[in-house]
Design a protein around this motif. Structure first.
Motif, PDB file in Angstrom:
ATOM      1  N   TYR A 185      -4.304  -9.944  15.136  1.00  0.00           N
ATOM      2  CA  TYR A 185      -3.983 -11.037  15.470  1.00  0.00           C
ATOM      3  C   TYR A 185      -3.520 -11.306  16.998  1.00  0.00           C
ATOM      4  N   ARG A 187      -2.392 -14.082  20.253  1.00  0.00           N
ATOM      5  CA  ARG A 187      -2.357 -15.384  20.367  1.00  0.00           C
ATOM      6  C   ARG A 187      -3.473 -16.126  21.256  1.00  0.00           C
ATOM      7  N   TYR A 265       8.327 -10.257  12.197  1.00  0.00           N
ATOM      8  CA  TYR A 265       6.840 -10.899  12.328  1.00  0.00           C
ATOM      9  C   TYR A 265       5.848  -9.798  12.304  1.00  0.00           C
ATOM     10  N   LEU A 269       2.585  -9.625  10.007  1.00  0.00           N
ATOM     11  CA  LEU A 269       1.116  -9.588  10.198  1.00  0.00           C
ATOM     12  C   LEU A 269       0.546  -8.220   9.919  1.00  0.00           C
ATOM     13  N   ILE A 272      -0.785  -9.085   6.339  1.00  0.00           N
ATOM     14  CA  ILE A 272      -1.790  -9.780   6.243  1.00  0.00           C
ATOM     15  C   ILE A 272      -3.059  -9.295   6.970  1.00  0.00           C
TER      16      ILE A 272
ATOM     17  N   THR B 640      -0.258 -16.410   9.212  1.00  0.00           N
ATOM     18  CA  THR B 640       0.203 -15.849  10.368  1.00  0.00           C
ATOM     19  C   THR B 640       0.974 -16.911  11.197  1.00  0.00           C
ATOM     20  N   GLY B 641       0.769 -18.135  10.962  1.00  0.00           N
ATOM     21  CA  GLY B 641       1.515 -19.385  11.546  1.00  0.00           C
ATOM     22  C   GLY B 641       0.532 -19.640  12.899  1.00  0.00           C
ATOM     23  N   ASP B 642      -0.551 -18.998  12.902  1.00  0.00           N
ATOM     24  CA  ASP B 642      -1.335 -19.360  14.155  1.00  0.00           C
ATOM     25  C   ASP B 642      -1.858 -20.634  14.056  1.00  0.00           C
ATOM     26  N   SER B 766       6.001 -21.230  18.620  1.00  0.00           N
ATOM     27  CA  SER B 766       5.208 -20.067  18.517  1.00  0.00           C
ATOM     28  C   SER B 766       4.840 -19.907  17.173  1.00  0.00           C
ATOM     29  N   PRO B 767       4.016 -18.977  16.833  1.00  0.00           N
ATOM     30  CA  PRO B 767       3.557 -18.734  15.511  1.00  0.00           C
ATOM     31  C   PRO B 767       4.909 -18.032  14.639  1.00  0.00           C
ATOM     32  N   LEU B 768       5.880 -17.702  15.524  1.00  0.00           N
ATOM     33  CA  LEU B 768       6.934 -17.174  14.710  1.00  0.00           C
ATOM     34  C   LEU B 768       7.985 -18.270  14.160  1.00  0.00           C
ATOM     35  N   VAL B 771       5.980 -19.758  10.772  1.00  0.00           N
ATOM     36  CA  VAL B 771       6.097 -19.012   9.335  1.00  0.00           C
ATOM     37  C   VAL B 771       7.540 -19.186   9.136  1.00  0.00           C
TER      38      VAL B 771
END
Lengths: 290, 779
Positions: A185, A187, A265, A269, A272, B640-642, B766-768, B771
């Motif tokens: 992953y 960004r 976090y 990840l 995952i 992932t929160g993406d 953000s993805p943080l 989630v």
């Protein structure tokens, strides 16, 4: 953002290179330059000598010797990504290469450069760890082989002495029907991963796992193999993989934090990505590859 | 006028040159004897500058000179003049070209080193010895206004630079009449401009002519000349400031910068041409940013979803100085009440100093921030009432029948804000139809089967464009029959040269290929202001139109005298004045230009004024308001929160479009800028004011792989406020994009979490964040 002054050397042979590294102090080797040139311009590194190894043809060979694939340190990432030899024997490497930077940077960037620079989030060193690569180191004092388990000497620190250079990387492919998986992953596409994972599985005809390798990267200062989780996989049926257990094992690894990404976090990840990588490997196990 | 070019997607005349590397940017300029400059910059966010020792740098190889401000004694002294004085700023706050006694942000220039090349200059700059005493720094605008906050500048008793206020209507009555009230707190963040070309300056001084010449990568070369002339106590005609090709501006290049002054001082002192090119690391600490606004607002609304009033306050991060006065916070207040008809508003905005890089407008200025707040509030009202987001907008919009609509607000120039034209509801209906809102829930359910959460976002906006008072233009036909358009308005890649030529070509029936445009150079046109606020099509565009009409009349008058035909029987065709219906009877414009250029001893016909030329300074009869509605879809990876924007649809009205292709390019780039603000760009500092994101590995710009296809639809309601009927389009994409994306994220989370979904009050997300919301269900 201009580099500090340095002396520039451009050896044409391995012997010349070895000689230069013996005689020069505070020298840096320039491979594809995709990280080093930026670091030079930011003056994060200020070598007195820059030794450009792009002219040494012997470092840019890619070949199969017996059961082993030997990749010269100066083989470009772009070349690897499109080499039938790699696609056939090391498909996980091809999958990882698709995430390494962008076409423009891959055209210059080399596997050796990446494996000597050792960014903790870089894909290629992690794949070398996963594949138990052997690093052939050369220099005026002669050749030696460093196993991947010894290559990562510290944060961005390869097991190389000042008078040595990385000559090639040797990888023994897994069996033709091994399962492989890669997940990461980032960004944005092409960025260094926040966290990534790789998995390799081999099973017998009955579907019992005989061999497993797992790696995480981006979590700690160097790629992390998960030997206990690997051992736990061996002997289990591929259909019955304990994914929750694997994810938990990944989350339990050492995790870094920085201004933008917390350790929690990263751990999330890690679970995952490990799950996704192993799932992909499971799906490919004992399948004919096109 | 039979339009051939106006309204057509004419290929940009700039592009062939730029795309093959034939552009001429500041860094392409080379001069005999030119030297290169590197700056010594503050490593601390706040420090007393006790001593600077240049001797070690002066002794380095290749170094020709090194200066601090003291070396320029006699040439100039004191802080730079403020660009936009404002009565609320009691004490102007601008920096010196090179700092004197105090450093107030990381990156503030202390000294300059002049060397044979830039690398040598940088090496020598590292050798300069700077003696600093670190002082407490303030790195957060909210903390800056706390009673116990350290002073951002020594000797100032408050970090409050100014407190701005806007109000209209009876706010108490509006809140009393309301069925519902809600209070929300918002944190909006925008980073920097990050133009492809960083800033750059070349300065040279010709002693015999006593003439100073500056090339600068600027949106406002005339402002640079004005301020420099003031600072140096020189007459403006002894200074030429030109913006050559400029690779993007986006607002921050509309400032006058210390480096421009320092290079000018250095060139005057040394008598040799100097070049400084801002590198990417400097860009993060030396070019103005926008950063933070924090708001707490209370909204009053009816049970039917009509918004009646807004009140509350905000805090704006000004950074360490206020070179552009309070333009950015003042702009924020002008943006209320957006596209909504409200009875009353009462909002205060405190401008806080911090020990961070100064702020000034970035694309959209404060409009994107306020659009974020307004659109979030509208979404919140919808959720509170259980109404659809579009229903609350429909209930609250200014209606087409109300145009021109006086909002009740007052513009920066003191005039009453009035929206000129348009139908906001039509834009909203159209965008919902184009994105397929009706069957969105089907797509949402399908996505869930793939393990993805889909969300639909919505945002409306209105934008004041084309602010006056003017950008002028001169048109002149050369003796070879070519047309030269000169304007003060500098271009940064928008395609001005194409757009202006299109306008003139139609009026004068001249081929586009026979027109050249000279822009942004004080040596070629007497006056100019600034390329900001989506204003050039309205101001310079209409000036070209008016000047072209004047020039046309002059050509017709000449031909009428020569051919003894009434002007009504003449027309312009293919570069000539033509007797209507008599193909052979015509006079080429080239002949008229030659005749009006005069011959010694020969009088001009009919006592005509010489020169086939005309100048106009069109003054808009009011600001033009562009508007639109955007919709998008985001897809969220719940693990992932993406968050990816997968579809984006723009419906926009900027009046009559001169070149739809250029408009689409502006909007598309603007949307990407807004998506960056929604999901990616964050300029981070630690508590000591040290910037943490100073490379593109850390500061995430949106890139092509992450961008959706952007679908654009236009409504063309001509503005009644200028002859061309145009409105601005440069910032339209950016303004509603962040709230649109955030609205979609919230919509996706609602699908998953129902009422427990958070109300999202900040960006970037953000993805943080995502989630955390998915795990906890709390905002």
């Amino acid at each position: 953002m201009k580099a500090a002054p340095f002396h520039f050397h451009q050896p044409a042979t391995l012997a010349e290179l070895a000689g230069l590294l013996t005689s020069l102090s505070n020298a840096r080797i320039l491979a594809g330059g995709q990280s080093l040139v930026a670091m030079l311009n930011l003056r994060l590194v200020t070598p007195d000598h820059l030794v450009d190894i792009n002219k040494i043809a012997d470092l840019a060979t890619l070949r199969q010797t017996g059961g082993t694939i030997e990749i010269g340190a100066m083989v470009r990432q772009h070349t690897l990504l499109h080499a039938p030899l790699i696609a056939q024997h090391l498909p996980v490497l091809v999958e990882a290469l698709g995430h390494v930077g962008h076409m423009q940077t891959r055209s210059r960037g080399t596997i050796g450069g990446s494996c000597c620079h050792l960014d903790p989030s870089a894909e290629l060193p992690a794949m070398c760890a996963l594949l138990d690569a052997a690093f052939t180191v050369n220099g005026a004092r002669g050749r030696r082989i460093v196993p991947a388990s010894d290559w990562f000497a510290g944060l961005m620190q390869a097991a190389l002495a000042e008078d040595e250079f990385l000559e090639s990387i040797s990888i023994t492919p897994w069996s033709g029907k091994h399962g492989y998986g890669f997940a990461e992953y980032a960004r944005r596409h092409g960025d260094y991963a926040i966290v990534g994972a790789g998995a390799l599985l081999e099973a017998d005809g009955e579907g019992t796992i005989k061999r497993a390798a797992l790696v995480l990267f981006g979590c700690d200062t160097a790629p992390q193999r998960l030997p206990q989780a690997e051992a736990a996989l061996v002997g289990t049926r591929a259909a019955n993989i304990d994914f929750a257990g694997l994810a938990a094992a990944a989350r339990a690894q050492e995790m870094m934090s920085d201004a933008q990404v917390t350790a929690a976090y990263r751990a999330r990840l890690a679970g995952i990505m490990m799950h996704r990588a192993v799932k992909a490997a499971q799906g490919r196990l004992n399948k004919e590859r096109p | 006028m039979s339009a051939r070019y106006f309204g057509a997607s004419v290929a940009r005349s700039e592009d062939a040159r730029l795309l093959i590397g034939q552009g001429r940017y500041v860094d392409d300029i080379d001069m005999p004897g030119m030297l290169h400059v590197a700056f010594v910059r503050s490593p601390m966010a706040h420090a007393r500058l006790k001593a600077v020792d240049l001797a070690p740098a002066r002794a380095m190889p290749g170094v020709v000179a090194a200066y601090t401000m003291e070396d320029f004694a006699g040439l100039a002294e004191g802080p730079m003049p403020p660009m936009a004085p404002h009565p609320l700023i009691k004490q102007p706050l601008t920096c010196h070209p090179l700092a004197r006694h105090e450093l107030c942000y990381v990156g503030e220039a202390i000294a300059m080193v002049v060397a044979q090349d830039r690398a040598l200059a940088e090496t020598a700059a590292l050798a300069v010895m700077v003696d600093l005493e670190e002082l407490p720094a303030v790195a957060d605008a909210r903390a800056a206004l706390q009673p116990d906050a350290a002073p951002v500048h020594l000797g100032r008793d408050s970090n409050l630079l100014a407190s701005l206020h806007t109000q209209f209507g009876d706010i108490d009555a509006a809140f009393e009449a309301a069925d519902h009230r809600l209070t929300e707190t918002f944190a909006t963040h925008r980073g920097g401009c990050h133009a492809m070309e960083c800033r750059g300056v070349v300065a040279s001084y010709d002693q015999r002519e006593d003439h100073l010449s500056i090339y600068t990568s600027s949106q406002a070369p005339f402002m640079v000349r004005r301020q420099l002339a003031n600072y140096l106590s020189r007459d403006e005609q002894t200074i030429r400031v030109a913006a050559p090709d400029v690779g993007g501006g986006f607002g921050p290049k509309a400032n006058v910068y210390p480096e421009e002054f320092a290079l000018a001082l250095g060139a005057l002192k040394l008598g040799r041409p100097l070049k400084w090119i801002e590198d990417r690391q400097e860009h993060f600490v030396a070019t103005n940013q926008q950063r933070d606004q924090f708001w707490t607002l209370e909204v009053a609304f009816t049970a039917s979803g009509r918004i009646l009033g807004l009140k509350g306050h905000g805090i704006h991060d000004s950074g360490a100085y206020a070179p552009y006065g309070v333009i950015l916070p003042a702009n924020a207040l002008v943006c209320f009440p957006g596209p909504y008809a409200m009875q009353a508003i009462d909002i205060r905005l405190d401008v806080a100093l911090t020990n961070l890089v100064p702020t000034s407008p970035v694309r959209g200025a404060s409009r994107p921030n306020v659009a974020f707040i307004l659109e979030r509030i509208v979404d919140k009202v919808a959720r509170h009432l259980g109404h659809s987001r579009e229903a609350v907008r429909a209930a609250s919009f200014v209606r087409a029948a109300q145009m021109p609509y006086f909002t009740g607000g007052v513009a920066r120039d003191g005039s009453r804000v009035s929206y000129d034209s348009g139908d906001y509801q039509v834009a909203l209906d159209m965008v919902l139809e184009k994105i397929g809102a009706a069957d969105f829930t089907t797509r949402q359910r399908d996505a869930l089967k793939r393990g993805k959460l889909l969300g639909l976002g919505l945002a409306a906006c209105v934008e004041d464009t084309g602010i006056g008072p003017f950008e002028g233009a001169s048109l002149r036909v050369t003796p070879r029959g070519k047309l030269v358009i000169a304007t003060g308005a500098a271009a940064q890649g928008q395609g001005h040269a194409t757009m202006l030529a299109q306008i003139a070509a139609d009026v004068l029936s001249i081929d586009m290929a026979d027109i050249t445009v000279e822009a942004g150079d004080t040596g070629r046109f007497p006056l100019g202001l600034s390329t900001v606020g989506s204003r050039i099509a309205v101001t310079a565009g209409n000036s070209v139109h008016v000047a072209a009409q004047k020039l046309r009349s002059k050509a017709l008058h000449f031909a009428s005298l020569k051919l003894e035909v009434g002007a009504d029987d003449l027309e312009l065709s293919e570069g000539a004045v033509q007797v209507k219906g008599v193909p052979g009877l015509k006079i080429p414009l080239a002949d008229i230009a030659r005749a009006l250029a005069g011959t010694t001893g020969v009088p001009l016909p009919g006592g005509m004024e010489p020169d086939l030329a005309a100048t106009a300074y069109f003054e808009s009869s009011g600001v033009t308001f562009a508007y639109g509605s955007n919709a998008c879809e985001v897809e969220i990876d719940t693990e992932t929160g993406d968050t990816r924007v997968t579809r984006y649809v723009v419906v926009h009205d900027c009046g009559r479009m001169i070149n739809p292709m250029i408009v689409d390019g502006q909007i598309r780039g603007g949307v990407i800028h807004g998506i960056g603000n929604a999901l990616f760009e964050r300029m981070l500092h630690d508590e000591q004011g040290q910037p943490l994101t100073t490379t593109y590995g850390e500061y995430l710009l949106p890139m092509a792989c992450e961008m959706p296809n952007i679908e654009i639809h236009h409504i063309e309601t001509p503005s009644p406020r200028n002859p061309l009927g145009v409105k601005g389009a440069g910032e339209a994409g950016t303004i509603p994009a962040a709230p649109c994306v955030i609205s979609a994220i919230e919509n996706a989370l609602e699908f998953q979490l129902g009422k427990a979904a958070p109300f999202i009050t900040h960006h970037p997300v953000s993805p943080l964040d995502v989630v955390e919301w998915l795990d906890g269900g709390q905002g």
